[in-house]
Write an enzyme that holds these catalytic residues in place. Structure first.
Site, PDB file in Angstrom:
ATOM      1  N   SER A 125       0.829  -1.209   0.000  1.00 16.18           N
ATOM      2  CA  SER A 125       0.000   0.000   0.000  1.00 16.18           C
ATOM      3  C   SER A 125       0.862   1.258   0.000  1.00 16.18           C
ATOM      4  O   SER A 125       1.952   1.275   0.572  1.00 16.18           O
ATOM      5  CB  SER A 125      -0.900  -0.017   1.247  1.00 16.18           C
ATOM      6  OG  SER A 125      -1.495   1.247   1.429  1.00 16.18           O
ATOM      7  N   TYR A 150      -1.878  -1.131  10.920  1.00 20.62           N
ATOM      8  CA  TYR A 150      -2.113  -1.715   9.577  1.00 20.62           C
ATOM      9  C   TYR A 150      -0.939  -1.345   8.655  1.00 20.62           C
ATOM     10  O   TYR A 150      -0.337  -2.214   8.020  1.00 20.62           O
ATOM     11  CB  TYR A 150      -3.437  -1.189   9.004  1.00 20.62           C
ATOM     12  CG  TYR A 150      -3.479  -1.288   7.502  1.00 20.62           C
ATOM     13  CD1 TYR A 150      -3.294  -0.165   6.702  1.00 20.62           C
ATOM     14  CD2 TYR A 150      -3.659  -2.514   6.877  1.00 20.62           C
ATOM     15  CE1 TYR A 150      -3.287  -0.256   5.319  1.00 20.62           C
ATOM     16  CE2 TYR A 150      -3.648  -2.618   5.491  1.00 20.62           C
ATOM     17  CZ  TYR A 150      -3.468  -1.481   4.722  1.00 20.62           C
ATOM     18  OH  TYR A 150      -3.451  -1.570   3.356  1.00 20.62           O
ATOM     19  N   LYS A 154       2.202  -3.665   6.657  1.00 20.12           N
ATOM     20  CA  LYS A 154       2.552  -3.643   5.229  1.00 20.12           C
ATOM     21  C   LYS A 154       4.056  -3.380   5.078  1.00 20.12           C
ATOM     22  O   LYS A 154       4.728  -4.000   4.261  1.00 20.12           O
ATOM     23  CB  LYS A 154       1.750  -2.567   4.486  1.00 20.12           C
ATOM     24  CG  LYS A 154       0.291  -2.917   4.274  1.00 20.12           C
ATOM     25  CD  LYS A 154       0.119  -4.221   3.498  1.00 20.12           C
ATOM     26  CE  LYS A 154      -1.328  -4.606   3.354  1.00 20.12           C
ATOM     27  NZ  LYS A 154      -1.490  -5.930   2.714  1.00 20.12           N
TER      28      LYS A 154
HETATM   29  C1  WQD Z   1      -9.812   8.779   1.303  1.00 20.25           C
HETATM   30  C2  WQD Z   1     -10.056  10.280   1.531  1.00 20.25           C
HETATM   31  C3  WQD Z   1     -10.362  10.844   3.846  1.00 20.25           C
HETATM   32  C4  WQD Z   1     -14.093   8.662   4.393  1.00 20.25           C
HETATM   33  C5  WQD Z   1      -6.734   4.031   3.427  1.00 20.25           C
HETATM   34  C6  WQD Z   1      -5.499   3.236   3.771  1.00 20.25           C
HETATM   35  C7  WQD Z   1      -4.951   2.577   2.527  1.00 20.25           C
HETATM   36  C8  WQD Z   1      -6.042   1.744   1.926  1.00 20.25           C
HETATM   37  C9  WQD Z   1      -7.200   2.641   1.525  1.00 20.25           C
HETATM   38  C10 WQD Z   1      -6.490  -0.485   2.598  1.00 20.25           C
HETATM   39  C11 WQD Z   1      -9.306  10.814   2.743  1.00 20.25           C
HETATM   40  C12 WQD Z   1     -11.624  11.112   3.050  1.00 20.25           C
HETATM   41  C13 WQD Z   1     -12.931   9.190   3.854  1.00 20.25           C
HETATM   42  C14 WQD Z   1     -15.163   9.526   4.769  1.00 20.25           C
HETATM   43  C15 WQD Z   1     -13.866  11.403   4.029  1.00 20.25           C
HETATM   44  N1  WQD Z   1      -6.479   0.793   2.870  1.00 20.25           N
HETATM   45  N2  WQD Z   1     -12.833  10.540   3.679  1.00 20.25           N
HETATM   46  N3  WQD Z   1     -15.008  10.874   4.574  1.00 20.25           N
HETATM   47  O1  WQD Z   1      -7.306   6.889   4.140  1.00 20.25           O
HETATM   48  O2  WQD Z   1      -6.572   7.437   1.753  1.00 20.25           O
HETATM   49  O3  WQD Z   1      -6.366   5.095   2.590  1.00 20.25           O
HETATM   50  O4  WQD Z   1      -7.689   3.253   2.752  1.00 20.25           O
HETATM   51  O5  WQD Z   1      -6.086  -1.081   1.657  1.00 20.25           O
HETATM   52  O6  WQD Z   1      -3.855   1.769   2.869  1.00 20.25           O
HETATM   53  O7  WQD Z   1      -4.497   4.107   4.249  1.00 20.25           O
HETATM   54  O8  WQD Z   1      -8.615   6.044   2.138  1.00 20.25           O
HETATM   55  O9  WQD Z   1     -11.009   6.027   1.548  1.00 20.25           O
HETATM   56  O10 WQD Z   1     -10.360   6.149   4.019  1.00 20.25           O
HETATM   57  O11 WQD Z   1     -10.009   8.127   2.570  1.00 20.25           O
HETATM   58  O12 WQD Z   1     -13.766  12.642   3.859  1.00 20.25           O
HETATM   59  O13 WQD Z   1     -16.231   9.100   5.268  1.00 20.25           O
HETATM   60  O14 WQD Z   1     -11.438  10.471   1.811  1.00 20.25           O
HETATM   61  O15 WQD Z   1     -10.139  11.886   4.776  1.00 20.25           O
HETATM   62  O16 WQD Z   1      -8.911  12.144   2.451  1.00 20.25           O
HETATM   63  P1  WQD Z   1      -7.182   6.490   2.720  1.00 20.25           P
HETATM   64  P2  WQD Z   1     -10.064   6.530   2.609  1.00 20.25           P
END
Ligand code: WQD
Length: 335
Positions: A125, A150, A154
């Site tokens: 990741s 997590y 990785k």
């Molecule tokens: C994306 C953006 C949030 C939810 C993580 C892990 C990565 C992978 C994918 C597993 C961010 C914003 C999110 C919400 C929001 N995990 N958001 N409201 O955090 O980039 O990555 O998930 O494989 O390893 O680190 O993904 O989809 O959680 O967030 O505003 O309800 O959307 O702040 O900017 P992230 P995400």
């Protein structure tokens, strides 16, 4: 025939990768413990490709069952997805994450070594980069101390595999995903988050479906073009196809070293508000959302320099964000 083991093959990215492997003529064997996936996905894969993968339900943490599987099944390559992957949950249950993600990997590698399996693709990741100093992020970017257990599993997984490939002359590729989104065009497989979704897109589609009242946008005070955080959203089928290309590279011996890393992203960043707007436009729906405070542990921006994967894997992700968001909505409507 070439038998490929896909661990976690009934999960989100795993199931899409099984479909692409079968389309390329590989024989696929799945190990999945169904802790974060559903058994019906197996039938859906068969519906898409017309081929039922061989499926073994057990936990890779069971060393004896893992060893026995390899004694009973000839395996030519492994794509390893099976792991716990929720950032927030990993902070509440770090020991469960280390046991599941590291012990599972070690059992798999020990069995692979005992049974002369030489080709290994690892689901990693972009979280290993933390907040990178330079954007876009290429594979030479320094690894930063992960913010979550997590993310640490990785990073540790990559280090274990680097030593495994060197000590036992095995061919390994680590694929560092940016943000996987969307679902198969058939709407027969897609993301199945358990409980309240952590990730943005499932929360968006569940809000549009009326399952969630309102999407919370975590922060609009980031130093970005509209104040909301930037990520690189990669269509899951493009991502799955990169795994097939990586596996073929190893099987044909085109790899230039025993341990290779590739960033898998589109190369384009999108802000949260841009994703919300694109979703509404692509699906002609109105999304109920509100701006709230930042989420702990979130970084401002991450998007890939994917030129290494393009040049060396011959992989070019071309699916537009809007199309990926349409597939996510079509899939949500079937749930
Ligand atoms: C994306 C953006 C949030 C939810 C993580 C892990 C990565 C992978 C994918 C597993 C961010 C914003 C999110 C919400 C929001 N995990 N958001 N409201 O955090 O980039 O990555 O998930 O494989 O390893 O680190 O993904 O989809 O959680 O967030 O505003 O309800 O959307 O702040 O900017 P992230 P995400």
């Amino acid at each position: 025939m070439t038998n490929i083991l896909v661990t976690g093959g009934l999960g989100y990215i795993g199931s899409h990768t099984v479909v692409e492997l079968q389309k390329e003529g590989f024989d696929v064997v799945i190990i999945d413990d169904l802790s974060n996936s559903e058994a019906f996905v197996l039938d859906r894969i068969s519906q898409i490709t017309g081929i039922a993968p061989d499926f073994h339900q057990f936990d890779l943490k069971d060393k004896q069952k893992t060893a026995q599987f390899f004694q009973e099944n000839k395996i030519d390559g492994i794509i390893h997805f099976a792991a716990s992957k929720a950032v927030g949950e990993s902070m509440e249950k770090p020991l469960m994450y280390y046991r599941n993600n590291i012990v599972g990997l070690l059992n798999l590698l020990e069995a692979a070594k005992e049974n002369q399996v030489d080709n290994f693709i690892f689901s990693s990741s972009c979280t290993v980069y933390g907040q990178a100093d330079k954007l876009p992020i290429d594979e030479s970017a320094p690894i930063k101390k992960a913010e979550s257990s997590y993310g640490k599993t990785k990073q540790m997984g990559e280090e274990i595999l680097e030593d495994f490939s060197a000590a036992f002359d095995k061919k390994v590729i680590a694929l560092r995903y940016f943000n996987p989104i969307g679902a198969h065009e058939s709407a027969l497989i897609g993301e199945l988050p358990k409980g309240v979704p952590n990730n943005l897109i499932p929360f968006v589609t569940q809000t549009a479906a009326g399952i969630r009242e309102c999407l919370s946008v975590f922060g609009d005070d980031y130093p970005t073009r509209d104040g909301t955080a930037i990520r690189d959203y990669i269509y899951v089928v493009d991502l799955a196809q990169a795994h097939v290309k990586g596996l073929k590279r190893l099987i044909s011996g085109e790899n230039t070293s025993n341990y290779e890393i590739f960033n898998l992203g589109t190369g384009t960043g999108s802000t949260v508000l841009e994703v919300v707007n694109a979703f509404e436009a692509a699906n002609n729906v109105k999304l109920n959302f509100k701006i709230v405070g930042r989420r702990a542990g979130d970084i401002t921006a991450a998007y890939a320099d994917n030129s290494k994967a393009e040049n060396e894997l011959g992989w070019k992700p071309e699916t537009p964000l809007e199309y990926a968001l349409k597939t996510a909505w079509e899939w949500q409507k079937t749930l």
